[in-house]
Scaffold this active site. Structure first.
Site, mmCIF file in Angstrom:
data_model
loop_
_atom_site.group_PDB
_atom_site.id
_atom_site.type_symbol
_atom_site.label_atom_id
_atom_site.label_comp_id
_atom_site.label_asym_id
_atom_site.label_seq_id
_atom_site.Cartn_x
_atom_site.Cartn_y
_atom_site.Cartn_z
ATOM 1 C CG PHE A 128 -1.996 0.924 1.283
ATOM 2 C CD1 PHE A 128 -3.194 0.591 0.676
ATOM 3 C CD2 PHE A 128 -1.892 2.154 1.914
ATOM 4 C CE1 PHE A 128 -4.262 1.474 0.708
ATOM 5 C CE2 PHE A 128 -2.957 3.034 1.945
ATOM 6 C CZ PHE A 128 -4.148 2.697 1.330
ATOM 7 C CG ASP A 210 0.073 -1.755 7.143
ATOM 8 O OD1 ASP A 210 -1.024 -2.054 7.636
ATOM 9 O OD2 ASP A 210 0.274 -0.711 6.490
ATOM 10 C CE1 TYR A 235 -9.453 2.971 6.574
ATOM 11 C CE2 TYR A 235 -8.604 4.132 8.489
ATOM 12 C CZ TYR A 235 -8.444 3.692 7.188
ATOM 13 O OH TYR A 235 -7.280 3.968 6.521
ATOM 14 C CE LYS A 236 -8.035 -0.010 4.913
ATOM 15 N NZ LYS A 236 -6.593 -0.043 4.648
ATOM 16 N NE ARG A 383 -9.607 -3.230 -2.799
ATOM 17 C CZ ARG A 383 -9.112 -2.529 -1.793
ATOM 18 N NH1 ARG A 383 -7.988 -2.923 -1.192
ATOM 19 N NH2 ARG A 383 -9.720 -1.443 -1.368
#
Ligand SMILES: *Cc1c(COP(=O)(O)O)cnc(C)c1O
Length: 423
Positions: A128, A210, A235-236, A383
């Protein structure tokens, strides 16, 4: 047993699913919400704890720091204790603080400062981007050229990173610190964290992870593996709200070190309000907080954790694997024009699936118009995230049915080719 691709079979699996009732607790603004790896939806539980903190603020004002239930002063540590089992850590090894990117800055900088000389930092080329931005910035802060001091493990297939190649890169270069994701954000590959941790340990390489794409859906075992530090967001999969406070882990072995980005909220708690100019770090991961805990960005996490604890992380992972297995099989069986870019072995897969098609961008927009919320990641990945707490097997069946229809009828041709924007 041959694969049963009927909608009826999906319905039967939902009926047998012990987690199926959890979806009632979530507000799902769209028909088929398949984007929980990017932003999890609101649960009534998260809303309840957010509302409670707002009430405390209204009714207690500044007294909330001591009289809140739990007191706001130690809120970050108390949430850290509850998060610890999700990542396989001890209670004092986890705290909530800052944003993920800020945590990459402070932890990479702190751990790099522990090393002798100016060794290299190992990352991989499919990371990322924010991770690379932060690591490069930290090298520049030390007067080092990031192009010389960053070792990027290359992918053999453009989708995955082989643990063997990570180990080889550790041996081929003077690597002092490795910073890698648990799950790749695009392909959804789950890296072989155990093998990488063992190799790092044998070579005296510090290891940071991560976990943004795995926390709350894949269990971890950080302490036992001797991982040195980790960062993640809430928040995922954890559904703590847009821009929720982030999380971090620091192995006990390193407690007491002075954080690179020191601030008063990381000071030893008992004497924080004595306001000494001399900084004494907390003897816990709490030292890596910087400023005041953002209560309104942390409160929804408390309720979100109630949901995850009630479901149990092992049951969540089990259903996640079943859903992604099912999704992969359905795409293979019903949408021959698409490839699956995610590893097929469950042990190498996170919680989402990368469906590949050259028209991925327009396909993802056609899906959204039909109420199927997915996202597109260049160059060709749609995704699809069947998050186990609010997505069922029949939902997955319907997503693939929409996908098949859009691909077969070329329904995506109604959309412009374009670039940019948030998705
Ligand atoms: C989502 C994500 C981030 C987000 O960082 P923020 O600072 O919260 O914006 C970082 N790293 C990875 C791997 C991610 O998936």
């Amino acid at each position: 047993m041959s694969f049963d691709a009927t909608r009826e079979a999906a319905r039967r699996r939902d009926e047998a699913d012990p987690l199926s009732s959890f979806r009632e607790r979530f507000a799902l603004p769209d028909d088929l919400y398949m984007d929980g790896n990017s932003l999890g939806p609101l649960s009534s539980d998260a809303e309840r704890t957010l509302d409670r903190v707002v009430d405390e603020w209204r009714e207690q004002g500044i007294r909330g720091w001591t009289d809140g239930d739990p007191p706001w002063f130690e809120y970050a540590e108390s949430l850290g204790e509850r998060l610890a089992p999700l990542v396989g850590a001890r209670g004092d090894e986890v705290v909530v603080a800052n944003s993920t990117t800020v945590n990459v800055h402070t932890l990479v900088a702190t751990f790099y400062d522990l090393l002798e000389g100016t060794p290299k930092i190992l990352v991989d080329e499919l990371d990322f981007p924010t991770d690379h931005y932060a690591v490069r910035a930290q090298l520049r802060q030390r007067g080092l050229d990031p192009d010389e001091h960053l070792v990027q493990v290359e992918s053999r297939d453009g989708r995955t990173i082989a643990a063997e190649d990570v180990v080889r890169a550790m041996d081929a270069h003077d690597v002092g610190l490795a910073f890698l994701p648990s799950v790749l954000y695009r392909s959804g590959q789950l890296l072989d964290v155990e093998r990488i941790a063992r190799a790092a340990d044998e070579r005296g390489v510090l290891l940071g992870l991560d976990l943004a794409h795995s926390v709350g859906v894949v269990p971890h075992d950080l302490s036992a593996l001797g991982v040195d530090f980790a960062v993640w967001c809430h928040y995922k999969y954890l559904s703590a709200g847009p821009g929720a406070v982030a999380g971090l882990y620091v192995n006990r072995e390193h407690h007491g070190v002075t954080p690179a980005l020191a601030g008063w909220w990381g000071h030893e708690k008992g004497t924080q309000f004595e306001m000494n100019m001399e900084y004494t770090p907390a003897e816990s991961a709490g030292a890596f907080q910087i400023g005041t805990v953002p209560m309104l960005a942390a409160a929804p996490l408390e309720g979100a954790l109630d949901v995850v604890e009630e479901a149990g992380i092992d049951a969540i992972r089990e259903k996640s694997v079943a859903l992604t297995d099912y999704l992969v099989s359905l795409v293979d069986e019903r949408v021959l024009e698409c490839d699956v870019g995610t590893p097929r072995e469950a042990s190498r897969r996170g919680g989402h699936v990368a469906v590949e098609h050259p028209e991925g961008d327009r396909i993802s927009r056609a899906l959204k118009e039909r109420g199927v919320v997915v996202d597109f990641r260049p160059p060709n990945v749609v995704r699809v995230c069947p998050a186990p707490l609010y997505v069922g097997f029949e939902d997955v069946w319907r997503v693939v049915d929409h996908l098949r229809d859009i691909v077969e009828t070329r329904g995506y041709e109604a959309f412009d080719t374009r670039g940019g924007g948030v998705s």
